[in-house]
Write a protein that holds these residues in place. Structure first.
Motif, PDB file in Angstrom:
ATOM      1  N   MET A   1       4.898  23.040 -42.007  1.00  0.00           N
ATOM      2  CA  MET A   1       5.690  24.179 -42.476  1.00  0.00           C
ATOM      3  C   MET A   1       6.033  25.087 -41.298  1.00  0.00           C
ATOM      4  N   THR A   2       7.161  25.708 -41.424  1.00  0.00           N
ATOM      5  CA  THR A   2       7.551  26.662 -40.394  1.00  0.00           C
ATOM      6  C   THR A   2       6.927  28.003 -40.697  1.00  0.00           C
ATOM      7  N   SER A   3       6.973  28.843 -39.718  1.00  0.00           N
ATOM      8  CA  SER A   3       6.413  30.186 -39.893  1.00  0.00           C
ATOM      9  C   SER A   3       7.156  30.943 -40.993  1.00  0.00           C
ATOM     10  N   PHE A   4       8.462  30.718 -41.108  1.00  0.00           N
ATOM     11  CA  PHE A   4       9.238  31.366 -42.179  1.00  0.00           C
ATOM     12  C   PHE A   4       8.775  30.882 -43.546  1.00  0.00           C
ATOM     13  N   GLU A   5       8.578  29.581 -43.695  1.00  0.00           N
ATOM     14  CA  GLU A   5       8.109  29.026 -44.972  1.00  0.00           C
ATOM     15  C   GLU A   5       6.715  29.525 -45.310  1.00  0.00           C
ATOM     16  N   ASP A   6       5.870  29.660 -44.285  1.00  0.00           N
ATOM     17  CA  ASP A   6       4.521  30.200 -44.504  1.00  0.00           C
ATOM     18  C   ASP A   6       4.590  31.631 -45.026  1.00  0.00           C
ATOM     19  N   ARG A   7       5.446  32.413 -44.413  1.00  0.00           N
ATOM     20  CA  ARG A   7       5.608  33.800 -44.858  1.00  0.00           C
ATOM     21  C   ARG A   7       6.170  33.869 -46.274  1.00  0.00           C
ATOM     22  N   GLN A   8       7.133  33.007 -46.568  1.00  0.00           N
ATOM     23  CA  GLN A   8       7.720  32.993 -47.899  1.00  0.00           C
ATOM     24  C   GLN A   8       6.669  32.604 -48.940  1.00  0.00           C
ATOM     25  N   THR A   9       5.871  31.598 -48.647  1.00  0.00           N
ATOM     26  CA  THR A   9       4.812  31.171 -49.560  1.00  0.00           C
ATOM     27  C   THR A   9       3.799  32.290 -49.759  1.00  0.00           C
ATOM     28  N   ALA A  10       3.423  32.962 -48.687  1.00  0.00           N
ATOM     29  CA  ALA A  10       2.468  34.070 -48.776  1.00  0.00           C
ATOM     30  C   ALA A  10       3.049  35.217 -49.594  1.00  0.00           C
ATOM     31  N   PHE A  11       4.333  35.516 -49.400  1.00  0.00           N
ATOM     32  CA  PHE A  11       4.981  36.579 -50.155  1.00  0.00           C
ATOM     33  C   PHE A  11       5.012  36.250 -51.639  1.00  0.00           C
ATOM     34  N   GLU A  12       5.346  35.018 -51.966  1.00  0.00           N
ATOM     35  CA  GLU A  12       5.388  34.603 -53.369  1.00  0.00           C
ATOM     36  C   GLU A  12       4.009  34.674 -54.010  1.00  0.00           C
ATOM     37  N   ALA A  13       2.982  34.281 -53.261  1.00  0.00           N
ATOM     38  CA  ALA A  13       1.610  34.354 -53.781  1.00  0.00           C
ATOM     39  C   ALA A  13       1.197  35.806 -54.005  1.00  0.00           C
ATOM     40  N   LYS A  14       1.559  36.683 -53.072  1.00  0.00           N
ATOM     41  CA  LYS A  14       1.221  38.105 -53.222  1.00  0.00           C
ATOM     42  C   LYS A  14       1.959  38.709 -54.412  1.00  0.00           C
ATOM     43  N   PHE A  15       3.227  38.346 -54.562  1.00  0.00           N
ATOM     44  CA  PHE A  15       4.007  38.843 -55.689  1.00  0.00           C
ATOM     45  C   PHE A  15       3.363  38.417 -57.010  1.00  0.00           C
ATOM     46  N   ALA A  16       2.973  37.158 -57.113  1.00  0.00           N
ATOM     47  CA  ALA A  16       2.336  36.657 -58.337  1.00  0.00           C
ATOM     48  C   ALA A  16       1.025  37.386 -58.604  1.00  0.00           C
ATOM     49  N   MET A  17       0.237  37.632 -57.564  1.00  0.00           N
ATOM     50  CA  MET A  17      -1.032  38.340 -57.718  1.00  0.00           C
ATOM     51  C   MET A  17      -0.798  39.784 -58.157  1.00  0.00           C
ATOM     52  N   ASP A  18       0.194  40.434 -57.558  1.00  0.00           N
ATOM     53  CA  ASP A  18       0.514  41.816 -57.936  1.00  0.00           C
ATOM     54  C   ASP A  18       0.969  41.905 -59.392  1.00  0.00           C
ATOM     55  N   GLU A  19       1.771  40.946 -59.820  1.00  0.00           N
ATOM     56  CA  GLU A  19       2.239  40.919 -61.212  1.00  0.00           C
ATOM     57  C   GLU A  19       1.072  40.713 -62.173  1.00  0.00           C
ATOM     58  N   GLN A  20       0.156  39.848 -61.794  1.00  0.00           N
ATOM     59  CA  GLN A  20      -1.018  39.598 -62.638  1.00  0.00           C
ATOM     60  C   GLN A  20      -1.872  40.863 -62.745  1.00  0.00           C
ATOM     61  N   LYS A  21      -2.070  41.550 -61.634  1.00  0.00           N
ATOM     62  CA  LYS A  21      -2.853  42.789 -61.640  1.00  0.00           C
ATOM     63  C   LYS A  21      -2.173  43.861 -62.497  1.00  0.00           C
ATOM     64  N   GLU A  22      -0.860  43.955 -62.395  1.00  0.00           N
ATOM     65  CA  GLU A  22      -0.114  44.933 -63.198  1.00  0.00           C
ATOM     66  C   GLU A  22      -0.263  44.621 -64.687  1.00  0.00           C
ATOM     67  N   PHE A  23      -0.184  43.344 -65.036  1.00  0.00           N
ATOM     68  CA  PHE A  23      -0.347  42.924 -66.422  1.00  0.00           C
ATOM     69  C   PHE A  23      -1.743  43.298 -66.941  1.00  0.00           C
ATOM     70  N   ILE A  24      -2.758  43.008 -66.171  1.00  0.00           N
ATOM     71  CA  ILE A  24      -4.134  43.330 -66.576  1.00  0.00           C
ATOM     72  C   ILE A  24      -4.296  44.837 -66.720  1.00  0.00           C
ATOM     73  N   ALA A  25      -3.724  45.599 -65.806  1.00  0.00           N
ATOM     74  CA  ALA A  25      -3.817  47.069 -65.887  1.00  0.00           C
ATOM     75  C   ALA A  25      -3.129  47.581 -67.151  1.00  0.00           C
ATOM     76  N   ARG A  26      -1.980  47.016 -67.505  1.00  0.00           N
ATOM     77  CA  ARG A  26      -1.271  47.443 -68.723  1.00  0.00           C
ATOM     78  C   ARG A  26      -2.099  47.151 -69.969  1.00  0.00           C
ATOM     79  N   MET A  27      -2.725  45.993 -70.026  1.00  0.00           N
ATOM     80  CA  MET A  27      -3.544  45.647 -71.189  1.00  0.00           C
ATOM     81  C   MET A  27      -4.766  46.565 -71.285  1.00  0.00           C
ATOM     82  N   ARG A  28      -5.357  46.873 -70.144  1.00  0.00           N
ATOM     83  CA  ARG A  28      -6.491  47.797 -70.119  1.00  0.00           C
ATOM     84  C   ARG A  28      -6.038  49.192 -70.546  1.00  0.00           C
TER      85      ARG A  28
END
Length: 104
Positions: A1-28
């Motif tokens: 993978m290129t450095s750009f693809e690595d960054r894109q994958t990391a960004f997508e993973a962070k976005f998914a984690m942030d969305e999951q945390k927001e969802f859990i916070a809303r339910m709480r």
């Protein structure tokens, strides 16, 4: 993978984690709102749990806070204003996020 693809994958993973945390916070937050509303009515813990499940169900059906505000106002009737419910919603969301940070 290129450095750009690595960054894109990391960004997508962070976005998914942030969305999951927001969802859990809303339910709480919704559970906290149910406890607050039930306490205002002088109801039991079981009533709070039941209303909490209802709020979570409502929140999953529509995006946004409007459905939660409407449900709480309907539940409490004339004993509370929309402004009060919205302020409490914000307060409870802050508390939910704070608790999640403390758990990490």
């Amino acid at each position: 993978m290129t450095s750009f693809e690595d960054r894109q994958t990391a960004f997508e993973a962070k976005f998914a984690m942030d969305e999951q945390k927001e969802f859990i916070a809303r339910m709480r937050r919704n559970r906290f709102m149910a406890v607050w509303a039930s306490a205002k009515k002088g109801e039991t813990v079981e009533n709070a749990r039941e209303f909490g499940r209802e709020l979570i169900k409502n929140d999953l059906q529509e995006i946004g806070d409007e459905d939660v505000v409407e449900a709480v106002m309907t539940y409490l009737g004339d004993s509370v204003t929309e402004k009060t419910v919205r302020a409490k919603l914000e307060e409870m969301m802050s508390e939910a996020k704070y608790q999640m940070v403390q758990e990490d």
